[in-house]
Design a protein around this motif. Structure first.
Motif, PDB file in Angstrom:
ATOM      1  N   ILE D  74      58.364  48.113  41.876  1.00 28.65           N
ATOM      2  CA  ILE D  74      57.412  48.310  42.967  1.00 28.65           C
ATOM      3  C   ILE D  74      56.380  47.202  42.882  1.00 28.65           C
ATOM      4  CG2 ILE D  74      55.852  49.927  44.112  1.00 28.65           C
ATOM      5  CD1 ILE D  74      58.801  50.910  43.814  1.00 28.65           C
ATOM      6  N   ALA D  75      56.308  46.390  43.932  1.00 33.40           N
ATOM      7  CA  ALA D  75      55.534  45.151  43.884  1.00 33.40           C
ATOM      8  C   ALA D  75      54.186  45.291  44.580  1.00 33.40           C
ATOM      9  CB  ALA D  75      56.349  44.013  44.499  1.00 33.40           C
ATOM     10  N   CYS D  76      53.371  46.180  44.075  1.00 33.22           N
ATOM     11  CA  CYS D  76      52.011  46.316  44.604  1.00 33.22           C
ATOM     12  C   CYS D  76      51.118  46.714  43.445  1.00 33.22           C
ATOM     13  CB  CYS D  76      51.978  47.381  45.697  1.00 33.22           C
ATOM     14  SG  CYS D  76      50.359  47.531  46.474  1.00 33.22           S
ATOM     15  N   PHE D  77      50.043  45.952  43.223  1.00 36.95           N
ATOM     16  CA  PHE D  77      49.171  46.282  42.097  1.00 36.95           C
ATOM     17  C   PHE D  77      48.494  47.618  42.372  1.00 36.95           C
ATOM     18  CE2 PHE D  77      46.679  45.296  38.339  1.00 36.95           C
ATOM     19  CZ  PHE D  77      47.599  44.548  37.622  1.00 36.95           C
ATOM     20  N   GLY D  78      48.616  48.527  41.424  1.00 34.99           N
ATOM     21  CA  GLY D  78      48.212  49.917  41.614  1.00 34.99           C
ATOM     22  C   GLY D  78      49.442  50.816  41.522  1.00 34.99           C
ATOM     23  N   VAL D 113      42.318  41.516  33.873  1.00 32.75           N
ATOM     24  CA  VAL D 113      43.058  41.723  35.113  1.00 32.75           C
ATOM     25  C   VAL D 113      42.183  41.196  36.241  1.00 32.75           C
ATOM     26  CG1 VAL D 113      44.035  43.442  36.684  1.00 32.75           C
ATOM     27  CG2 VAL D 113      44.189  43.790  34.186  1.00 32.75           C
ATOM     28  N   ILE D 114      42.708  40.274  37.028  1.00 29.70           N
ATOM     29  CA  ILE D 114      41.961  39.755  38.181  1.00 29.70           C
ATOM     30  C   ILE D 114      42.650  40.261  39.442  1.00 29.70           C
ATOM     31  CG2 ILE D 114      40.939  37.730  39.282  1.00 29.70           C
ATOM     32  CD1 ILE D 114      41.425  36.163  36.735  1.00 29.70           C
ATOM     33  N   THR D 115      41.986  41.194  40.099  1.00 28.65           N
ATOM     34  CA  THR D 115      42.582  41.812  41.279  1.00 28.65           C
ATOM     35  C   THR D 115      41.843  41.352  42.527  1.00 28.65           C
ATOM     36  OG1 THR D 115      43.414  43.910  42.155  1.00 28.65           O
ATOM     37  CG2 THR D 115      41.188  43.918  41.240  1.00 28.65           C
ATOM     38  N   MET D 116      42.283  41.856  43.656  1.00 31.93           N
ATOM     39  CA  MET D 116      41.653  41.523  44.935  1.00 31.93           C
ATOM     40  C   MET D 116      42.039  42.576  45.947  1.00 31.93           C
ATOM     41  SD  MET D 116      44.120  38.357  46.046  1.00 31.93           S
ATOM     42  CE  MET D 116      43.973  38.500  47.828  1.00 31.93           C
ATOM     43  N   PRO D 117      41.171  42.909  46.894  1.00 30.22           N
ATOM     44  CA  PRO D 117      39.737  42.647  46.893  1.00 30.22           C
ATOM     45  C   PRO D 117      39.014  43.637  45.970  1.00 30.22           C
ATOM     46  CG  PRO D 117      40.318  43.915  48.836  1.00 30.22           C
ATOM     47  CD  PRO D 117      41.603  43.699  48.061  1.00 30.22           C
ATOM     48  N   PRO D 118      37.682  43.536  45.855  1.00 32.26           N
ATOM     49  CA  PRO D 118      36.935  44.347  44.877  1.00 32.26           C
ATOM     50  C   PRO D 118      37.163  45.857  44.974  1.00 32.26           C
ATOM     51  CG  PRO D 118      35.537  42.586  45.690  1.00 32.26           C
ATOM     52  CD  PRO D 118      36.809  42.516  46.497  1.00 32.26           C
ATOM     53  N   VAL D 139      38.674  44.565  34.103  1.00 33.90           N
ATOM     54  CA  VAL D 139      39.172  44.271  35.455  1.00 33.90           C
ATOM     55  C   VAL D 139      38.055  43.613  36.239  1.00 33.90           C
ATOM     56  CG1 VAL D 139      40.272  45.196  37.526  1.00 33.90           C
ATOM     57  CG2 VAL D 139      40.474  46.419  35.364  1.00 33.90           C
ATOM     58  N   VAL D 140      38.356  42.525  36.879  1.00 32.73           N
ATOM     59  CA  VAL D 140      37.408  41.903  37.792  1.00 32.73           C
ATOM     60  C   VAL D 140      38.138  41.648  39.112  1.00 32.73           C
ATOM     61  CG1 VAL D 140      36.062  40.826  35.932  1.00 32.73           C
ATOM     62  CG2 VAL D 140      37.942  39.562  37.013  1.00 32.73           C
ATOM     63  N   ALA D 141      37.393  41.270  40.124  1.00 29.94           N
ATOM     64  CA  ALA D 141      38.023  41.070  41.425  1.00 29.94           C
ATOM     65  C   ALA D 141      37.536  39.788  42.078  1.00 29.94           C
ATOM     66  CB  ALA D 141      37.728  42.247  42.348  1.00 29.94           C
ATOM     67  N   VAL D 142      38.432  39.199  42.827  1.00 24.39           N
ATOM     68  CA  VAL D 142      38.097  38.077  43.695  1.00 24.39           C
ATOM     69  C   VAL D 142      37.975  38.650  45.096  1.00 24.39           C
ATOM     70  CG1 VAL D 142      39.038  35.962  44.708  1.00 24.39           C
ATOM     71  CG2 VAL D 142      39.153  36.334  42.228  1.00 24.39           C
ATOM     72  N   ASP D 143      36.960  38.224  45.818  1.00 22.51           N
ATOM     73  CA  ASP D 143      36.657  38.882  47.091  1.00 22.51           C
ATOM     74  C   ASP D 143      37.364  38.243  48.286  1.00 22.51           C
ATOM     75  OD1 ASP D 143      35.636  40.595  48.903  1.00 22.51           O
ATOM     76  OD2 ASP D 143      33.544  40.011  48.648  1.00 22.51           O
ATOM     77  N   VAL D 144      38.677  38.365  48.292  1.00 23.88           N
ATOM     78  CA  VAL D 144      39.442  37.944  49.473  1.00 23.88           C
ATOM     79  C   VAL D 144      40.391  39.074  49.846  1.00 23.88           C
ATOM     80  CG1 VAL D 144      39.350  35.461  49.063  1.00 23.88           C
ATOM     81  CG2 VAL D 144      41.181  36.794  48.021  1.00 23.88           C
ATOM     82  N   PRO D 145      40.703  39.246  51.112  1.00 22.45           N
ATOM     83  CA  PRO D 145      41.656  40.292  51.498  1.00 22.45           C
ATOM     84  C   PRO D 145      43.086  39.864  51.171  1.00 22.45           C
ATOM     85  CG  PRO D 145      40.874  39.108  53.434  1.00 22.45           C
ATOM     86  CD  PRO D 145      40.121  38.555  52.259  1.00 22.45           C
ATOM     87  N   CYS D 180      47.712  41.324  41.759  1.00 19.12           N
ATOM     88  CA  CYS D 180      48.183  41.497  43.125  1.00 19.12           C
ATOM     89  C   CYS D 180      49.578  40.875  43.178  1.00 19.12           C
ATOM     90  CB  CYS D 180      47.227  40.768  44.096  1.00 19.12           C
ATOM     91  SG  CYS D 180      47.499  41.172  45.840  1.00 19.12           S
ATOM     92  N   ALA D 181      50.461  41.429  43.997  1.00 18.17           N
ATOM     93  CA  ALA D 181      51.730  40.750  44.241  1.00 18.17           C
ATOM     94  C   ALA D 181      51.459  39.520  45.094  1.00 18.17           C
ATOM     95  CB  ALA D 181      52.697  41.692  44.944  1.00 18.17           C
ATOM     96  N   GLY D 182      52.306  38.540  44.999  1.00 16.17           N
ATOM     97  CA  GLY D 182      52.164  37.364  45.843  1.00 16.17           C
ATOM     98  C   GLY D 182      51.301  36.279  45.247  1.00 16.17           C
ATOM     99  N   LEU D 183      50.986  36.402  43.985  1.00 14.87           N
ATOM    100  CA  LEU D 183      50.133  35.412  43.330  1.00 14.87           C
ATOM    101  C   LEU D 183      50.899  34.510  42.362  1.00 14.87           C
ATOM    102  CD1 LEU D 183      46.997  37.621  42.520  1.00 14.87           C
ATOM    103  CD2 LEU D 183      47.184  35.877  44.296  1.00 14.87           C
ATOM    104  N   ALA D 184      52.237  34.567  42.423  1.00 13.81           N
ATOM    105  CA  ALA D 184      53.028  33.818  41.440  1.00 13.81           C
ATOM    106  C   ALA D 184      52.771  32.323  41.496  1.00 13.81           C
ATOM    107  CB  ALA D 184      54.519  34.124  41.617  1.00 13.81           C
ATOM    108  N   ASP D 185      52.360  31.832  42.664  1.00 15.03           N
ATOM    109  CA  ASP D 185      51.978  30.412  42.763  1.00 15.03           C
ATOM    110  C   ASP D 185      50.913  30.016  41.742  1.00 15.03           C
ATOM    111  OD1 ASP D 185      53.577  30.241  44.962  1.00 15.03           O
ATOM    112  OD2 ASP D 185      51.959  29.979  46.433  1.00 15.03           O
ATOM    113  N   LEU D 186      50.144  30.998  41.317  1.00 12.05           N
ATOM    114  CA  LEU D 186      49.025  30.672  40.419  1.00 12.05           C
ATOM    115  C   LEU D 186      49.437  30.606  38.950  1.00 12.05           C
ATOM    116  CD1 LEU D 186      46.223  32.943  41.955  1.00 12.05           C
ATOM    117  CD2 LEU D 186      46.669  30.511  42.376  1.00 12.05           C
TER     118      LEU D 186
END
Lengths: 231, 231, 231, 231, 231, 231
Positions: D74-78, D113-118, D139-145, D180-186
């Protein structure tokens, strides 16, 4: 008057009526309790899969009842959809599980949660852990399906009383939390037989929700439960 | 009518009046709130030693008020004497700290307790740990003595607001618990400025205590809180 | 010489003598142990209400003994008044419960606390949780009142030994903490019969307190335990 | 070949393709990864309410893919719907969050853990607590949707790197979990710049799921996750 | 090919062969498993003292195998020397205990660890606590020495099955972790008889280690596990 | 006389002398302290790998000193080899870390552990977690190697004082634990400058060990620490 909407997440209207009447009977005079349930969904919530489906019904009912409601109580042990409901509702939301657990803490050093059926022990444990109360209680289960509650719960008196007695003897339980909606029939006879407090979470939740309304408190919109616009 | 006795453990009658009026103002219509305090004891409870002396006064007041009371609320952050009061009272007892913490859990994922003065942080921490809520909140303190509350608390608005803002920015706080009795003046202005729930534990305790009475729940006599005959 | 004052919080001088003699017998040669107890208060501490009254006596004795004391040991399982005593005393204060628990951790992976009577299990649990030791021990109780200890404890040998054996068999206990002052009579026979360490918290507390004195350590005055002037 | 179905719970096919390709690229040669997403539901999962709706889609996809799947990720953080999916799936189910957290524990003493959004910090915290890992990470968050991820994540490199650096400096983080899923580029550029392990939970989940298949392990049907028949 | 070196910390070559063959049998086709053990050391690891000696052998073998290894698995329940090996190895290191515990979490809500002999329960408990999993499992022991495993483990089937059944009945266990290397013979028959997942940590560790290699993840050198030059 | 052997696990005889003299200076008159160290091993213990090697030396010294020792103190922060030493020694064994942490709990509500160098924070954290004290302290590090202590520690006064001040200001620390052997030079000046208790674990350990001897307590042989015969 404080208008509390009690949401039964399963589709049984009979159970909704039982739950609602029981909660109204022990609530403050200036509180009105209205019970609702989804018309489409699952007949009972005894698994995570059923909980998933029932939670959607909870959200729909929250939105349908906004204009007529000062606070919601979610009447399913495990607090189906409570977090999501907090984001969607414009007023406070209380789960029957958190209400029952908090109430038991105020009248006993340790207590037992008696849920049903056994596979839902994990659901109770999740809420207990979220509230940090592992050191205050244990969870046990009676092996009957939720469907058995549709005509009332008094036939379960012996099974619940026996489970409570065992926990009082071996785990230091000093009070009982009824781990399912629809068990209010058991409060009086179990209290009498066991001579310890027996907590129905729906009744507890209605009282606590009314208190939040009286204080003018609503769910924080600061971050986690900021309002959500659903499609 | 449900008769709630609010016990202020220190000897300040002025503070008792402030506390009581504030709690009555946000309580249900069928609840009457009577405030009392010891005539002998300590002028404020800011240490374990003062707490020790104040607790004796709490027990005396519980016994003096038995005939006129349906439930007690102990109005001192740290819940001075609550466990002992449960053994002596013939009806339920709620501490303002446990009431405030439980209430905050229902309206926010995380919150901050702002207490005063700093040396009482350990008192708050003890109740938080007893309820298992370390993962839901932090405790900070404003450096003023409790005596500063005697004429009301509105002059502390800036200090408390600043402390709340810091916790919201750095600890993820989404609600505020006022960590002292006598701070109800701050509820409205802090809520307005911060736009998050601000909880006064005395008000919360009165509502919860009234709910216990409505449900007919009393402290379990099974073991820990069995009745005690004092000399 | 290091002068340790052992404070028995109840009013039984006979118990004080028993406790003091036992602690002196296993202490270092350069330590003198003086036992005291309040003349007014409760005959035994078996509840939170009695603890409340006894704690006032502890504070009075701390103040009365300041000139003749290098460290205090509070000889009541549950550590009645220890935090308050730290604020009032001019020298270190050690509770028998914390001393016993810390000692047991050094000689066993897991242990059992055997307290009496059952309603005080919550008192032991509170200290265990304050020290974070829930994962290292369990608490059980023998159902006799503290008054039974006035003439010595050897008649309780069978009951305590049986409780220890049960915990060794089912909870992995590898050592025993005697959960009440006045049980030192049991140390030798239980050690012999069970072949595991048996800890008397008063003796442990005297040793630890003497160590604090030797190192010149006193309670921190930085914040929580800053000195308090009582009326 | 081991056939892994990766379920993206939101409705973005573009994100599904990105996620799937990234996971395939770092998986064992005998593993095929197929990505799917619901056609009806929510465009992103950034709240409990959206999670509620997305979870229904997860269950539908599990049922649709049974014949072609040896394990689900399941590819969704949470870990949206993971517990329910375990009841419905006939093969193992792994959440990307639990996979990422477990992986980080094997390569670092502490991590961030760096998640998004807060507002989703609470979602990460829930899984961390379920696994008992509060003492190993923050856990911290970056504020982007989440919508910002649709065209790839490389434009977020600076924000994530800065958040990681702060956690390494102040919280002792020694590795990074992308929340978050979709961050593999990083993964590659952050690893290079920070010189610590950077974990993409989807890739980790695919590897772990393949291992479960190789060992012939499936979800226990003993109690909590016994099979459920949905209407 | 991914080259995994499995290190058996005791000196039994026969046990090494058994462990290695079992792990290879359930691993991915592109993984080769090579088993090694110290020639000098202890014949089995059943105490902290033996663990101390065996850990030196683990470090020696890590250094000897660097050129031929992509990841190490330490095959001793208790994860002998894993932290030290992470500092010395140039590639990832996985302990069989952490691998087994993490795997069990993915297929069951609660599980039981069955170790041997009883004195090593503390070793399992230490790893469980390091991973924060006390709330997910219990540990029990079968009372046979590790030496009994040298000729295979199938003669222990009844003892392990009985221990698992007891934990399933009383502790809610829904899966089994085999708490010793060399027990892979038990996986198939116990799974069949009990109808729940049975986890061999060596097999689990090999799969997880291969996944780390596929993702290019190595132990963080940021602080705790920075490389160490030994004399 | 009570004969305490202090084991410095590294090979520096100069450090051993410093440690021993400091501990003797603040110990009871009827205690003699003898310091020893391995002749072969590592010059300092700043990693898990060095700890692995040093632990073997600890075991050798325990065996060599049996006839001349009433209790052992292991003088390395992280308590190198303490569990193994308990199995091999015929008398009690106390780690300087557990001794320091327990002592700090008796004189402060919260405290800070200041260790060195930073990579050993994880070693301190492991002992803190084993004792359950995460809620009572934080760990910080000064970035100097242990080798810097060979000629005494007074040149580190500023660095340690600054670290303590920061923890007092931001984490509520009310006492300091010196997180390395060989720092006793700092006790007096830091106490004076900071005006809070400063704990040297070796001194604390010697006092506690002497107390165990006085009470006749030895390590339990019941299970975990049953005697082990090494080859």
């Amino acid at each position: 008057m404080t208008r509390i909407t009690v949401i039964n997440p399963n589709t049984s209207g009979a159970l909704t009526n039982t739950i609602t009447a029981a909660a109204q009977a022990v609530s403050s005079a200036d509180v009105t309790v209205t019970g609702v349930n989804p018309t489409v969904g699952v007949p009972s919530v005894e698994s995570h899969a059923e909980e998933t489906i029932a939670a959607v019904g909870v959200l729909d009912l929250v939105r349908a009842r906004q204009a007529d409601t000062d606070a919601y109580v979610i009447a399913c042990f495990g607090d189906t959809g409570v977090h999501a409901a907090r984001e969607v509702a414009t007023c406070p939301v209380v789960g029957m599980t958190e209400a029952a657990l908090q109430t038991a803490c105020l009248v006993a050093h340790r207590f037992v949660v008696i849920t049903m059926p056994p596979r839902t022990i994990a659901h109770s444990a999740r809420v207990i852990r979220e509230l940090g109360l592992e050191h205050r209680c244990t969870v046990v289960a009676v092996d009957v399906p939720v469907a058995d509650l549709m005509g009332g719960s008094s036939h379960l008196l012996d099974a619940f009383t026996e489970a409570a007695r065992a926990a009082m003897a071996t785990d230091g339980a000093e009070a009982v939390v009824l781990g399912c909606a629809g068990l209010a029939d058991l409060v009086a006879p179990m209290s009498r037989v066991l001579d310890v407090p027996v907590v129905d979470g729906v009744a507890a939740g209605v009282g606590i929700a009314a208190g939040l309304v009286a204080m003018g408190l609503n769910t924080s919109r600061a971050n986690t439960f900021a309002a959500v616009e659903l499609p």
